[in-house]
Design a protein around this motif. Sequence first.
Motif, short mmCIF file in Angstrom:
data_model
loop_
_atom_site.label_atom_id
_atom_site.label_comp_id
_atom_site.label_asym_id
_atom_site.label_seq_id
_atom_site.Cartn_x
_atom_site.Cartn_y
_atom_site.Cartn_z
N LYS A 85 18.31 -27.07 -3.86
CA LYS A 85 17.61 -26.70 -2.62
C LYS A 85 16.61 -27.80 -2.26
N CYS B 203 23.66 -28.53 7.79
CA CYS B 203 22.43 -27.79 7.46
C CYS B 203 22.16 -26.67 8.45
N PRO C 230 22.90 -22.45 7.09
CA PRO C 230 23.42 -23.67 6.45
C PRO C 230 24.81 -23.46 5.86
N GLY D 254 18.58 -35.03 9.19
CA GLY D 254 18.98 -34.64 7.84
C GLY D 254 18.97 -35.81 6.88
N VAL E 23 18.83 -24.58 2.66
CA VAL E 23 19.39 -25.92 2.86
C VAL E 23 19.47 -26.66 1.53
N THR E 24 20.66 -27.21 1.24
CA THR E 24 20.87 -27.97 0.00
C THR E 24 21.07 -29.45 0.30
N HIS F 296 24.38 -29.91 2.05
CA HIS F 296 24.33 -29.62 3.48
C HIS F 296 23.84 -30.83 4.27
N LEU F 297 22.80 -31.48 3.78
CA LEU F 297 22.26 -32.64 4.49
C LEU F 297 23.25 -33.81 4.47
#
Length: 380
Positions: free
Chosen positions: A122, A155, A191, A201, A145-146, A149-150
């Motif tokens: 995270k 995200c 996300p 991001g 958001v991990t 994801h970015l």
Amino acid sequence: MKLVSRRTCLQRLALMPVLGAAAWSPRGSLKAAEAALAAGEEEAIKNLADGFLKEFDSPGLSVAFAHEGKLVFRRGFGLADRRGGEALTVDHRFRIASISKPVTAVTMYGLIEAGQLTLDAKVFGKEGLLPRYRTTGDRERLEAVTVHHLLTHTCGGWGNDAEDPMFTNPAMDHDELIAWTLREVPLQKTPGEAYAYSNFGYCVLGRVIEKVTKKPYAEAVQELVLGRCSIRGMQIAGNTMRERAKDEVVYHGQEGQDPYGMNVRRMDAHGGWLASPTDLLRFLVQVDGFDKTPDILKPASIATMTAPGPAGGSYASGWSVNKAPNWWHGGSLPGTSTIAVRTAGGLCWAGFANTRVKEIGEALDGLMWKMVAAVPAWRA
């Protein structure tokens, strides 16, 4: 750039055998590689470049091609500085814009290999990598958001549109901008549900790199990635003409664009690097997944990095991809148009122009393919 036309071209080239080439870096080897082209082939490439420069009123164009870790051709065309009449050489550096994202992605995967973070870590909240940023507003989404994801632009928001946070509040530094965005720009989706290309991001990923390494972003990337690729000529760009770096081109603004009216330095992790095409090739051939040149990432890391994201379709972690498999990324800023490609057939290339106008990105992409086609030994 249109994905369908690019995919078609990339799939064609994936089937192409290529000519053996001269060794990589020494200047003598570079001359030998260039001499391997017939006069007609060099003339065809020059004509293509001249046509591109004229069509888009670009002062200069710099290109470099490699196969299986060996440089086969590089050339500069036109001018580095139109007003001063400075001729463009292969050593001139350009803002590479969003081609900075693959550089950041490779750095992240290097840290993952080293056990310093994980893809599912995270990012925000008390248990996140960056707890210093308050998660006001939609806390549940923000704290979900991990890192992955970015990396994959999934995200849930902060897209590259008229409200892109990276092109607002130019006086803010990274920390101030991130705090402002988390407070003022809510995520639109959960996300992982949808793809939205996010410069912001990758700005956040730059801060993750700083947190994990305890070093400034550029210093960490130099140590973990660029230095291992024998690259010494890349750095984060300045904002103004006065901050023009040694051997950096001058950018030609068109259509009312001001290349020197942006906070490019703040774009570091998503769009701030300077490079020559040759230096970018040194990076590409050491993350290309081929065994001719040792890669700086393990095969499993490269496979994960180039696998499409959970909702991104043709976007992986810092790379656009297709089933060939081929990987690429383009870059675009006022005064800058860039393209970098790695094909399944073992070719890598980079092409940079020091201007930007409508449709130049797709045209630059197509130009590079036409240059490849001009050399029969580079294709089937």
